[in-house]
Design a protein around this motif. Structure first.
Motif, PDB file in Angstrom:
ATOM      1  N   LYS A  21       0.833  -1.209   0.000  1.00  0.00           N
ATOM      2  CA  LYS A  21       0.000   0.000   0.000  1.00  0.00           C
ATOM      3  C   LYS A  21       0.863   1.253   0.000  1.00  0.00           C
ATOM      4  O   LYS A  21       0.596   2.211  -0.723  1.00  0.00           O
ATOM      5  CB  LYS A  21      -0.920   0.023   1.224  1.00  0.00           C
ATOM      6  CG  LYS A  21      -1.906  -1.107   1.235  1.00  0.00           C
ATOM      7  CD  LYS A  21      -3.280  -0.624   1.706  1.00  0.00           C
ATOM      8  CE  LYS A  21      -4.267  -1.780   1.684  1.00  0.00           C
ATOM      9  NZ  LYS A  21      -3.890  -2.819   2.693  1.00  0.00           N
ATOM     10  N   ALA A  22       1.922   1.216   0.826  1.00  0.00           N
ATOM     11  CA  ALA A  22       2.808   2.379   0.914  1.00  0.00           C
ATOM     12  C   ALA A  22       3.434   2.670  -0.446  1.00  0.00           C
ATOM     13  O   ALA A  22       3.543   3.822  -0.865  1.00  0.00           O
ATOM     14  CB  ALA A  22       3.889   2.140   1.960  1.00  0.00           C
ATOM     15  N   PRO A  52       3.758   2.862  10.506  1.00  0.00           N
ATOM     16  CA  PRO A  52       3.600   4.298  10.258  1.00  0.00           C
ATOM     17  C   PRO A  52       2.891   4.601   8.936  1.00  0.00           C
ATOM     18  O   PRO A  52       2.855   3.758   8.039  1.00  0.00           O
ATOM     19  CB  PRO A  52       5.046   4.801  10.210  1.00  0.00           C
ATOM     20  CG  PRO A  52       5.847   3.621   9.794  1.00  0.00           C
ATOM     21  CD  PRO A  52       5.151   2.422  10.358  1.00  0.00           C
ATOM     22  N   VAL A  53       2.327   5.793   8.856  1.00  0.00           N
ATOM     23  CA  VAL A  53       1.850   6.303   7.567  1.00  0.00           C
ATOM     24  C   VAL A  53       3.057   6.960   6.914  1.00  0.00           C
ATOM     25  O   VAL A  53       3.745   7.756   7.543  1.00  0.00           O
ATOM     26  CB  VAL A  53       0.736   7.349   7.765  1.00  0.00           C
ATOM     27  CG1 VAL A  53       0.363   7.990   6.431  1.00  0.00           C
ATOM     28  CG2 VAL A  53      -0.473   6.701   8.407  1.00  0.00           C
ATOM     29  N   VAL A  54       3.359   6.559   5.692  1.00  0.00           N
ATOM     30  CA  VAL A  54       4.504   7.170   5.010  1.00  0.00           C
ATOM     31  C   VAL A  54       4.024   7.883   3.756  1.00  0.00           C
ATOM     32  O   VAL A  54       3.194   7.354   3.015  1.00  0.00           O
ATOM     33  CB  VAL A  54       5.588   6.127   4.629  1.00  0.00           C
ATOM     34  CG1 VAL A  54       6.531   5.901   5.770  1.00  0.00           C
ATOM     35  CG2 VAL A  54       4.959   4.825   4.197  1.00  0.00           C
ATOM     36  N   ASN A  73       0.949   4.199  -2.793  1.00  0.00           N
ATOM     37  CA  ASN A  73       0.710   5.600  -2.430  1.00  0.00           C
ATOM     38  C   ASN A  73       1.720   6.548  -3.052  1.00  0.00           C
ATOM     39  O   ASN A  73       1.390   7.684  -3.343  1.00  0.00           O
ATOM     40  CB  ASN A  73       0.746   5.779  -0.900  1.00  0.00           C
ATOM     41  CG  ASN A  73      -0.572   5.376  -0.261  1.00  0.00           C
ATOM     42  OD1 ASN A  73      -1.489   4.952  -0.944  1.00  0.00           O
ATOM     43  ND2 ASN A  73      -0.652   5.525   1.054  1.00  0.00           N
TER      44      ASN A  73
HETATM   45  C1  LIG Z   1      -1.841   5.342   1.745  1.00  0.00           C
HETATM   46  O1  LIG Z   1      -2.671   6.464   1.527  1.00  0.00           O
HETATM   47  C2  LIG Z   1      -3.922   6.400   2.209  1.00  0.00           C
HETATM   48  C3  LIG Z   1      -4.739   7.589   1.766  1.00  0.00           C
HETATM   49  O2  LIG Z   1      -3.990   8.772   1.850  1.00  0.00           O
HETATM   50  C4  LIG Z   1      -3.651   6.370   3.715  1.00  0.00           C
HETATM   51  O3  LIG Z   1      -4.874   6.306   4.415  1.00  0.00           O
HETATM   52  C5  LIG Z   1      -2.788   5.168   4.049  1.00  0.00           C
HETATM   53  O4  LIG Z   1      -2.464   5.174   5.447  1.00  0.00           O
HETATM   54  C6  LIG Z   1      -1.528   5.204   3.235  1.00  0.00           C
HETATM   55  N1  LIG Z   1      -0.817   3.949   3.468  1.00  0.00           N
HETATM   56  C7  LIG Z   1       0.429   3.903   3.966  1.00  0.00           C
HETATM   57  C8  LIG Z   1       1.003   2.549   4.164  1.00  0.00           C
HETATM   58  O5  LIG Z   1       1.079   4.887   4.219  1.00  0.00           O
END
Ligand SMILES: *[C@@H]1O[C@H](CO)[C@@H](O)[C@H](O)[C@H]1NC(C)=O
Ligand SMILES: *[C@@H]1O[C@H](CO)[C@@H](O)[C@H](O)[C@H]1NC(C)=O
Ligand SMILES: *[C@@H]1O[C@H](CO)[C@@H](O)[C@H](O)[C@H]1NC(C)=O
Ligand SMILES: *[C@@H]1O[C@H](CO)[C@@H](O)[C@H](O)[C@H]1NC(C)=O
Length: 201
Positions: free
Chosen positions: A114-115, A160-162, A118
């Motif tokens: 997913k990262a 983490p969100v990256v 993105n």
């Molecule tokens: C990818 O983008 C989505 C939408 O912006 C976000 O919700 C998600 O956390 C992101 N995934 C990662 C692994 O950073």
């Protein structure tokens, strides 16, 4: 001439009689039902090892800039220490540990996929790794159920969100390295278990 033919027949007869004995001694009666599982498991580990090198497309020189980076994925931290005493474990405990890590790696591979999407990096290798990890965990899960042992689930890792491609690349390198270590150990562990549980298998 007749004598030779007779004794040849006699020998053949003896061989035919002996064959079932040879067969049954080659296959111990207690051959484990898990024996058919080890080979496909090892196959998935081999495929994973190949894919682990493809999780990033950095050259050796570029990689040097990343290798000093600290490890940040806590969910994968302590594998080496656990594997150090692997040879002393029972079969069910070994398979149970392998399943735990396989599932943890799968959660990380899915997250990496997913990262990467993105930040518009190719997620193909992460997807392939996730697929092999799923199949490996299915085999491990089936083996543990067959033994009446528990099939453990790792706690959900906090990931983490990256948002920067650079960070995604760093995590790719980290997961790639961890996965290589895991594959290395898993392969050795599975080969050892196979030898121990399945003589001649
Ligand atoms: C990818 O983008 C989505 C939408 O912006 C976000 O919700 C998600 O956390 C992101 N995934 C990662 C692994 O950073
Ligand atoms: C594990 O195996 C059991 C028995 O075959 C099955 O019922 C269960 O759904 C499997 N679990 C997973 C997560 O695949
Ligand atoms: C493994 O099997 C042994 C007996 O063979 C049992 O005592 C132990 O509790 C089992 N461990 C697991 C994790 O299933
Ligand atoms: C895998 O194991 C071999 C043999 O023990 C070792 O030489 C190699 O460095 C290991 N590779 C990794 C990535 O751990």
């Amino acid at each position: 001439m007749k004598l030779i033919r007779d004794s040849a027949l006699c020998l053949l007869h003896l061989l035919l009689l002996a064959e079932p004995v040879v067969r049954s001694s080659a296959r111990p009666a207690h051959r484990s039902p898990l024996c058919g599982m080890f080979r496909p498991m090892i196959h998935h580990v081999d495929s994973l090892l190949t894919l682990s090198h493809e999780l990033h497309a950095l050259t050796g020189e570029e990689l040097e800039n990343f290798e000093a980076a600290e490890h940040r994925l806590d969910g994968l931290l302590h594998i080496e220490h656990t594997f150090a005493h692997f040879s002393s474990l029972e079969v069910n405990q070994s398979l149970s540990k392998l399943l735990l890590y396989t599932r943890a790696f799968r959660l990380h591979a899915d997250w990496l996929m997913k990262a990467k999407e993105n930040v518009s990096l190719s997620s193909r290798s992460a997807e392939g790794a996730s697929d092999h990890l799923l199949q490996l965990s299915n085999l491990l899960n089936a083996s543990l159920h067959q033994m009446g042992a528990e099939a453990p689930q790792p706690p959900p890792p906090s990931l983490p969100v990256v948002s920067r491609a650079f960070d995604v690349l760093r995590f790719s390198v980290e997961i790639s390295e961890r996965l290589q270590v895991f594959c290395n150990w898993s392969k050795r562990a599975l080969v050892r278990l196979q030898r121990r549980s399945c003589p001649r298998g």
